[in-house]
Design a protein around this motif. Structure first.
Motif, PDB file in Angstrom:
ATOM      1  N   LEU A  59      44.757 -45.743 185.108  1.00  0.00           N
ATOM      2  CA  LEU A  59      43.434 -45.695 185.519  1.00  0.00           C
ATOM      3  C   LEU A  59      42.563 -44.407 186.048  1.00  0.00           C
ATOM      4  N   PHE A  60      41.434 -44.516 185.381  1.00  0.00           N
ATOM      5  CA  PHE A  60      40.390 -43.220 185.687  1.00  0.00           C
ATOM      6  C   PHE A  60      39.125 -43.986 186.081  1.00  0.00           C
ATOM      7  N   LEU A  61      38.203 -43.038 186.686  1.00  0.00           N
ATOM      8  CA  LEU A  61      36.928 -43.487 187.111  1.00  0.00           C
ATOM      9  C   LEU A  61      36.211 -42.514 186.535  1.00  0.00           C
ATOM     10  N   GLU A  62      34.844 -43.067 186.223  1.00  0.00           N
ATOM     11  CA  GLU A  62      33.796 -42.213 185.869  1.00  0.00           C
ATOM     12  C   GLU A  62      32.151 -42.499 186.077  1.00  0.00           C
ATOM     13  N   ARG A  82      34.350 -51.411 179.038  1.00  0.00           N
ATOM     14  CA  ARG A  82      33.457 -52.549 179.538  1.00  0.00           C
ATOM     15  C   ARG A  82      33.823 -53.888 179.029  1.00  0.00           C
ATOM     16  N   GLY A  83      34.913 -53.726 177.914  1.00  0.00           N
ATOM     17  CA  GLY A  83      35.681 -54.926 177.292  1.00  0.00           C
ATOM     18  C   GLY A  83      36.291 -55.947 177.995  1.00  0.00           C
ATOM     19  N   LYS A  84      36.577 -57.136 177.269  1.00  0.00           N
ATOM     20  CA  LYS A  84      37.157 -58.253 178.084  1.00  0.00           C
ATOM     21  C   LYS A  84      38.514 -57.704 178.365  1.00  0.00           C
ATOM     22  N   THR A  85      39.093 -58.697 179.486  1.00  0.00           N
ATOM     23  CA  THR A  85      40.406 -58.262 179.944  1.00  0.00           C
ATOM     24  C   THR A  85      41.591 -58.369 178.689  1.00  0.00           C
ATOM     25  N   GLU A  86      41.379 -59.337 177.910  1.00  0.00           N
ATOM     26  CA  GLU A  86      42.447 -59.371 176.738  1.00  0.00           C
ATOM     27  C   GLU A  86      42.252 -57.990 175.757  1.00  0.00           C
ATOM     28  N   GLN A  87      41.181 -57.214 175.975  1.00  0.00           N
ATOM     29  CA  GLN A  87      41.019 -56.058 174.887  1.00  0.00           C
ATOM     30  C   GLN A  87      41.795 -55.144 175.611  1.00  0.00           C
ATOM     31  N   ALA A  88      41.516 -54.921 177.141  1.00  0.00           N
ATOM     32  CA  ALA A  88      42.055 -54.085 178.168  1.00  0.00           C
ATOM     33  C   ALA A  88      43.740 -54.112 177.754  1.00  0.00           C
ATOM     34  N   VAL A  89      44.292 -55.366 177.965  1.00  0.00           N
ATOM     35  CA  VAL A  89      45.686 -55.424 177.827  1.00  0.00           C
ATOM     36  C   VAL A  89      46.116 -55.040 176.537  1.00  0.00           C
ATOM     37  N   GLN A  90      45.585 -55.364 175.532  1.00  0.00           N
ATOM     38  CA  GLN A  90      45.855 -54.709 173.985  1.00  0.00           C
ATOM     39  C   GLN A  90      45.898 -53.201 173.902  1.00  0.00           C
ATOM     40  N   LEU A  91      45.017 -52.675 174.684  1.00  0.00           N
ATOM     41  CA  LEU A  91      44.987 -51.242 174.680  1.00  0.00           C
ATOM     42  C   LEU A  91      45.977 -50.486 175.669  1.00  0.00           C
ATOM     43  N   LEU A  92      46.062 -51.032 176.648  1.00  0.00           N
ATOM     44  CA  LEU A  92      47.298 -50.582 177.538  1.00  0.00           C
ATOM     45  C   LEU A  92      48.784 -50.826 176.886  1.00  0.00           C
ATOM     46  N   LYS A  93      48.871 -51.907 176.127  1.00  0.00           N
ATOM     47  CA  LYS A  93      49.915 -51.807 175.316  1.00  0.00           C
ATOM     48  C   LYS A  93      50.317 -50.879 174.361  1.00  0.00           C
ATOM     49  N   LYS A  94      48.922 -50.314 173.819  1.00  0.00           N
ATOM     50  CA  LYS A  94      49.368 -49.227 172.861  1.00  0.00           C
ATOM     51  C   LYS A  94      49.243 -47.729 173.382  1.00  0.00           C
ATOM     52  N   GLY A  95      49.111 -47.958 174.792  1.00  0.00           N
ATOM     53  CA  GLY A  95      49.324 -46.653 175.427  1.00  0.00           C
ATOM     54  C   GLY A  95      47.989 -45.820 175.838  1.00  0.00           C
ATOM     55  N   PHE A  96      47.067 -46.569 175.775  1.00  0.00           N
ATOM     56  CA  PHE A  96      45.807 -45.860 176.463  1.00  0.00           C
ATOM     57  C   PHE A  96      45.761 -45.943 178.007  1.00  0.00           C
ATOM     58  N   TYR A  97      44.900 -44.908 178.399  1.00  0.00           N
ATOM     59  CA  TYR A  97      44.374 -45.032 179.839  1.00  0.00           C
ATOM     60  C   TYR A  97      42.858 -45.538 179.621  1.00  0.00           C
ATOM     61  N   LEU A  98      42.492 -46.041 180.700  1.00  0.00           N
ATOM     62  CA  LEU A  98      41.209 -46.723 180.688  1.00  0.00           C
ATOM     63  C   LEU A  98      40.472 -46.114 181.863  1.00  0.00           C
ATOM     64  N   SER A  99      39.210 -45.678 181.476  1.00  0.00           N
ATOM     65  CA  SER A  99      38.391 -45.091 182.379  1.00  0.00           C
ATOM     66  C   SER A  99      37.191 -46.274 182.742  1.00  0.00           C
ATOM     67  N   LEU A 100      36.811 -46.638 183.816  1.00  0.00           N
ATOM     68  CA  LEU A 100      35.661 -47.450 184.329  1.00  0.00           C
ATOM     69  C   LEU A 100      34.710 -46.904 185.085  1.00  0.00           C
ATOM     70  N   GLY A 101      33.668 -47.298 184.628  1.00  0.00           N
ATOM     71  CA  GLY A 101      32.323 -46.753 185.588  1.00  0.00           C
ATOM     72  C   GLY A 101      31.359 -47.521 186.407  1.00  0.00           C
ATOM     73  N   GLU A 102      30.307 -47.772 186.171  1.00  0.00           N
ATOM     74  CA  GLU A 102      29.376 -48.830 186.907  1.00  0.00           C
ATOM     75  C   GLU A 102      29.500 -49.935 186.389  1.00  0.00           C
ATOM     76  N   TYR A 103      29.895 -50.338 185.169  1.00  0.00           N
ATOM     77  CA  TYR A 103      29.993 -51.606 184.738  1.00  0.00           C
ATOM     78  C   TYR A 103      31.380 -52.097 184.052  1.00  0.00           C
TER      79      TYR A 103
END
Length: 228
Positions: free
Chosen positions: A184-187, A149-170
């Motif tokens: 991208l994953f969904l949950e 649910r974090g800000k886009t800037e944090q998403a970019v930081q995590l993506l650069k570190k190799g993370f996948y991000l799973s987004l849900g309702e929020y």
């Protein structure tokens, strides 16, 4: 009952198997209930028609149960229905000390690598500590930040570190548009929504057809959770 792994769109749910309609990786409870200090869920059986994740959530962790939880986790991971370790992670709002959380989280990182399973991560106010752990290991398995649910800037930081991000309702629409297809994953997590509702909204936000996004999510799940 789930008949084919290509039915799965939801990588993390706390719904019961029947309620997930075979479209979810079900989070298996190590404890009989999930606030703190509850007894072991030793009588919970896995349904052979479904797939599961299992891990030690920082909310469930105490000085008294850490060793037992790790032993019980290892027992479950030997079963072929378990396709991910997690939720596992770090949470500065949890009762357990950060020292204990780090010890148990690192043990789960090792189990993720040993069993060749992706790691589904819960992280609250502990990004620096999480990234420090990630830097310690030579990782082969995917790390998936669930319920992001974090800000886009944090998403970019995590993506650069190799993370996948799973987004849900929020989530923020900008973040949903920022995550590349292959990360991208969904949950559904604890949401009352069906994964199809989340899929349809995500497709609209990303500006793609629902069936295109469905195929993207299926491909990612196959590549990360069910690779040969």
């Amino acid at each position: 009952m789930k008949k084919n792994v290509t039915d799965i769109l939801d990588i993390h749910t706390h719904k019961l198997e029947a309620d997930s309609l075979g479209k979810s990786i079900v989070n298996y409870p190590l404890l009989a209930d999930s606030p703190l200090y509850m007894p072991f869920a030793g009588d919970v059986e896995v349904d052979r028609g479904y797939y599961y994740s299992v891990g030690i959530h920082p909310w469930e962790l105490t000085e008294h149960n850490a060793g037992q939880l790790l032993d019980y986790l290892k027992q479950q991971l030997r079963k072929k229905q378990f396709v991910a370790v997690g939720e596992a992670g770090l949470d500065k709002l949890a009762v357990a000390s950060m020292e204990l959380q780090l010890t148990v989280f690192k043990a789960q990182v090792r189990l993720s690598e040993e069993y060749g399973l992706p790691l589904i991560i819960h992280c609250v106010k502990a990004v620096d500590e999480l990234l420090a752990v990630k830097k310690e290991f030579r990782l082969q398995q995917a790390w998936i930040w669930h319920g992001f649910r974090g800000k886009t800037e944090q998403a970019v930081q995590l993506l650069k570190k190799g993370f996948y991000l799973s987004l849900g309702e929020y989530y923020s629409d900008e973040t949903m548009r920022t995550v590349p297809d292959e990360r991208l994953f969904l949950e559904t997590d604890n949401s009352s929504l069906d994964i199809e509702d989340i899929l349809c909204r995500a497709a609209k936000v990303r500006g793609v057809e629902v069936e295109v996004l469905r195929e993207t999510i299926r491909r990612n799940i196959q590549n990360v959770f069910f690779r040969a």
